[in-house]
Scaffold this motif. Structure first.
Motif, short mmCIF file in Angstrom:
data_model
loop_
_atom_site.label_atom_id
_atom_site.label_comp_id
_atom_site.label_asym_id
_atom_site.label_seq_id
_atom_site.Cartn_x
_atom_site.Cartn_y
_atom_site.Cartn_z
N ALA A 128 0.86 -1.19 0.00
CA ALA A 128 0.00 0.00 0.00
C ALA A 128 0.89 1.23 0.00
CB ALA A 128 -0.91 0.00 1.22
N ARG A 129 0.46 2.27 -0.72
CA ARG A 129 1.23 3.52 -0.72
C ARG A 129 0.32 4.70 -0.97
NH1 ARG A 129 2.50 4.89 -6.18
NH2 ARG A 129 1.92 3.23 -7.64
N GLN A 130 0.74 5.87 -0.49
CA GLN A 130 -0.02 7.09 -0.68
C GLN A 130 0.19 7.62 -2.09
OE1 GLN A 130 -1.46 8.52 2.37
NE2 GLN A 130 -2.70 9.86 1.09
N VAL A 131 -0.91 7.93 -2.76
CA VAL A 131 -0.86 8.52 -4.11
C VAL A 131 -1.78 9.74 -4.09
CG1 VAL A 131 -1.24 8.21 -6.57
CG2 VAL A 131 -0.43 6.28 -5.18
N ASP A 133 -4.25 12.15 -2.74
CA ASP A 133 -5.22 12.02 -1.64
C ASP A 133 -5.72 10.60 -1.48
OD1 ASP A 133 -5.06 14.75 -1.10
OD2 ASP A 133 -6.68 15.25 -2.50
N ASN A 134 -5.25 9.68 -2.30
CA ASN A 134 -5.72 8.30 -2.26
C ASN A 134 -4.67 7.35 -1.72
OD1 ASN A 134 -8.09 9.17 -3.36
ND2 ASN A 134 -7.72 8.34 -5.40
N ILE A 135 -5.11 6.15 -1.40
CA ILE A 135 -4.22 5.03 -1.08
C ILE A 135 -4.30 4.05 -2.24
CG2 ILE A 135 -3.75 3.09 0.46
CD1 ILE A 135 -3.10 5.70 1.75
N GLU A 146 -7.27 1.81 -6.10
CA GLU A 146 -7.11 3.06 -5.37
C GLU A 146 -8.43 3.46 -4.72
OE1 GLU A 146 -5.24 6.44 -7.07
OE2 GLU A 146 -3.76 5.27 -8.20
N GLU A 148 -10.03 6.64 -1.67
CA GLU A 148 -9.75 7.73 -0.73
C GLU A 148 -9.79 7.25 0.71
OE1 GLU A 148 -12.85 10.72 -1.01
OE2 GLU A 148 -14.22 9.19 -1.73
N LEU A 164 2.47 1.10 5.39
CA LEU A 164 2.28 2.50 5.76
C LEU A 164 2.98 2.86 7.08
CD1 LEU A 164 -1.48 2.99 4.82
CD2 LEU A 164 0.55 3.55 3.47
#
Length: 258
Positions: A128-131, A133-135, A146, A148, A164
């Motif tokens: 999992a990674r932050q992109v 405003d989404n995950i 993806e 929010e 995370l």
């Protein structure tokens, strides 16, 4: 609003029901290829039962459960140290204040309240990674999803938490737990009475009725490096029944997994 839930266990199914009541679109991704009635017995206290009632799940769950009317705390000789009258609390709260059932029955009741179309099996989340405003979630089959809002309900070895929060680690509390279920009741057992027996060295045992028509036992023992004296004859009998379990460490030592 859309939410992605990782894990179709108790937490994942319950939060999906709650979000759908708030008119959220929900998707559940489960790593197992099929949903099976796994686990052993568990208990639901008044706070959990109240939450289930708020979510509209109370009737479905209670239909599968054994109500508990009294809890007795015992010493190692069976003498009552303290009693709790759950019927009094049930009258006060307007619903059961304690019930026990098999985890599989709880899981089945929760599943019955959700459309199967929102659950995708064979979807193991591996990263999992932050992109923005989404995950962004990556699955073992290469698929990327993806959202929010992501709710990680994938257990103690959560891939989402590991990705995370890489510094997060499980902590072994140095206790071992046995859980067992057998059909029927011992003679004289009241299925509506739950007991907790405390023995030497802070060990405890909870006989219970985890499903209607069956008896369960939960035993918790601290890992001190030596086998408690009261436990030795039990382990000897256990080894006679299961001769392949020859290592003391395999019986009461910690199990390390990924």
């Amino acid at each position: 609003m859309r939410a992605v839930i990782i894990g179709a266990g108790i937490a994942g199914l319950t939060v999906a029901k709650g979000l759908r009541l708030l008119e959220w679109e929900t998707e559940i991704y489960e790593q197992a290829s099929e949903l099976k009635p796994l686990g052993a017995g568990l208990s639901l206290s008044a706070n959990a039962l109240r939450a289930l009632r708020t979510l509209g799940l109370y009737e479905a769950v209670v239909a599968e459960a054994q109500p508990i009317h009294r809890l007795d705390l015992l010493d190692d000789k069976g003498q009552v140290l303290q009693s709790t009258d759950f019927q009094r609390f049930s009258r006060q709260y307007g619903h059961l204040s304690m019930a026990v059932l098999h985890r599989g029955d709880l899981h089945k009741a929760l599943l019955s309240e959700l459309p199967r179309s929102i659950i995708r099996t064979d979807m193991e989340c591996v990263d999992a990674r932050q992109v923005g405003d989404n995950i962004a979630l990556r699955f073992a089959n290469g698929e990327i999803v993806e959202s929010e809002l992501v709710l990680a309900c994938d257990g103690i070895h959560s891939a989402v938490r590991r990705a995370l929060f890489p510094q997060s680690r499980e902590h072994f509390a140095r206790y071992a737990c046995w859980r067992a279920i057998a059909p029927g009741f011992p003679q004289g057992m009241d299925p509506a009475r739950l007991t907790e027996s405390w023995g030497p060295e802070n060990a405890s045992a909870w006989p219970r009725s985890p499903a209607k028509g069956s008896t369960g036992l939960l035993a918790v023992v601290p890992i001190t490096g030596t086998t408690p004296s009261w436990l030795r004859p039990i382990l000897q009998k256990f080894r006679r029944c299961f001769p392949d379990f020859t290592s003391r460490r395999s019986l009461i030592g910690p199990r390390r997994t990924r």
